[in-house]
Design an enzyme around this catalytic site. Structure first.
Site, PDB file in Angstrom:
ATOM      1  N   TYR A  39      -3.955  -0.461   9.888  1.00 49.71           N
ATOM      2  CA  TYR A  39      -3.731  -0.735   8.471  1.00 49.71           C
ATOM      3  C   TYR A  39      -2.293  -0.394   8.071  1.00 49.71           C
ATOM      4  O   TYR A  39      -1.629  -1.167   7.374  1.00 49.71           O
ATOM      5  CB  TYR A  39      -4.727   0.062   7.632  1.00 49.71           C
ATOM      6  CG  TYR A  39      -4.708  -0.244   6.157  1.00 49.71           C
ATOM      7  CD1 TYR A  39      -5.340  -1.377   5.662  1.00 49.71           C
ATOM      8  CD2 TYR A  39      -4.078   0.604   5.252  1.00 49.71           C
ATOM      9  CE1 TYR A  39      -5.336  -1.662   4.305  1.00 49.71           C
ATOM     10  CE2 TYR A  39      -4.071   0.329   3.899  1.00 49.71           C
ATOM     11  CZ  TYR A  39      -4.701  -0.798   3.427  1.00 49.71           C
ATOM     12  OH  TYR A  39      -4.699  -1.077   2.076  1.00 49.71           O
ATOM     13  N   SER A  64       0.850  -1.186   0.000  1.00 50.92           N
ATOM     14  CA  SER A  64       0.000   0.000   0.000  1.00 50.92           C
ATOM     15  C   SER A  64       0.884   1.234   0.000  1.00 50.92           C
ATOM     16  O   SER A  64       2.086   1.156   0.294  1.00 50.92           O
ATOM     17  CB  SER A  64      -0.883  -0.016   1.257  1.00 50.92           C
ATOM     18  OG  SER A  64      -1.529   1.222   1.472  1.00 50.92           O
TER      19      SER A  64
END
Length: 255
Positions: A160, A147
Site C-alpha cells: 500500500y 495517503s
C-alpha cells in the site's frame, strides 16, 4: 469569473471511481451538489443503490459497473461512463483502492500484485484515457487519491505504501506533462479516516492510541471532510494549482 462562481461545477462531467461508499461516495456527492453530472464507476452492485439515492435528492448521478483490476474491463467501463456523460469528461477522481494490512513476510507476491494493480496501474490507465480527452479539448481536472503513506512508511503496509508513494509521483509527473495544456493533475492525501478500510485499525487496542495521539484535531476524519478539497480541486478555484499532494489529515503530518 466572479469569486461567487469559482466553485460552481454546473455543466461539468465527472467520473469518480470506487464511489459506492466511503470517501468516494462523499466526493461524488459533493461534486454533484456543486452542479456536476457524475458517473460512479465501481465494481460493486451497491453503486446502483448509491446512485439511486442521490438521484432521489435531485442530483445528476449515474452508476457504471466495472472491474478496474481487469484492464480490458477498465477500458470498457470507462468508455461507458464517458458515454452516459455525453461523450466527454471534465473531472476524473481516482478514488478506488485497496489495502492488504499484512507484514512483508506474510504478504505473498500475488497479493502485492493485486494492490499495485488497483492502486497504481489502474490509476495510470484511467489517467491516460481521461487525459487524452482533456488534453484534446484543452481543459480538465484529475484528482488522484494519495495517503499519509505517500509521505511515511506506515506499518504492515509495504504494498500500500509503495502504491501511494507512486500516486504522488505519478501526479507530479502527469502535471508536468499536461499543465501547459490546460489540465490540472493533483492528489488528495486523506489522514486517518473512519471508513471500512480502517475497521481493523480502529479495533487495534495497541496501535489506535498511537494514531490518536498524533492527530492534533483530536478525531478521525470522514467522507464529509474531503468534500471541500474535492470541489476545490475540481473547480475553477484551482486553475493555477497543479502537481500538489493536498493533505486532509487534521494536522497529522505537522505533528
Amino acid at each position: 469569473m466572479s469569486n461567487l462562481n469559482l466553485f460552481d461545477l454546473t455543466g461539468k462531467k465527472a467520473i469518480v471511481t470506487g464511489a459506492s461508499r466511503g470517501l468516494g461516495r462523499g466526493i461524488a456527492t459533493a461534486l454533484a451538489k456543486a452542479g456536476a453530472e457524475v458517473a460512479i464507476l465501481d465494481i460493486s452492485d451497491a453503486a446502483a443503490h448509491t446512485a439511486a439515492g442521490l438521484q432521489a435528492e435531485g442530483l445528476a448521478v449515474h452508476a457504471v459497473k466495472g472491474n478496474l483490476m481487469d484492464r480490458a474491463d477498465l477500458e470498457r467501463s470507462f468508455g461507458e461512463a464517458v458515454g452516459v456523460l455525453g461523450d466527454t469528461v471534465d473531472i476524473l477522481v481516482n478514488n478506488a483502492g485497496m489495502h492488504d494490512r499484512r507484514a512483508c513476510l506474510d504478504l505473498p507476491v500475488e497479493s502485492w500484485d493485486k494492490v499495485l494493480e488497483l492502486n497504481i496501474t489502474a490509476v495510470y490507465q484511467l489517467c491516460r484515457l481521461a487525459g487524452a480527452i482533456m488534453v484534446e479539448k484543452g481543459s480538465g481536472k484529475i484528482i488522484n487519491m494519495a495517503s499519509m503513506l505517500s509521505f511515511i512508511g506506515g506499518f504492515n503496509a509495504s504494498a500500500y505504501a509503495v502504491s501511494k508513494a507512486g500516486i504522488a509521483q505519478l501526479t507530479k509527473s502527469l502535471s508536468n506533462e499536461w499543465a501547459g495544456r490546460g489540465v490540472q493533475v493533483n492528489a488528495i492525501a486523506p489522514g486517518y479516516m473512519a471508513t471500512e478500510m480502517n475497521t481493523d485499525l480502529l479495533q487495534d487496542d495497541t496501535r489506535l492510541p498511537h494514531v490518536n495521539a498524533r492527530i492534533p484535531a483530536g478525531r478521525w476524519g470522514g467522507p464529509d471532510d474531503l468534500a471541500g478539497a474535492g470541489v476545490f480541486l475540481s473547480s475553477a478555484a484551482s486553475d493555477y494549482v497543479t502537481g500538489i499532494i493536498l493533505p486532509v489529515d487534521g494536522g497529522y503530518l505537522a505533528r
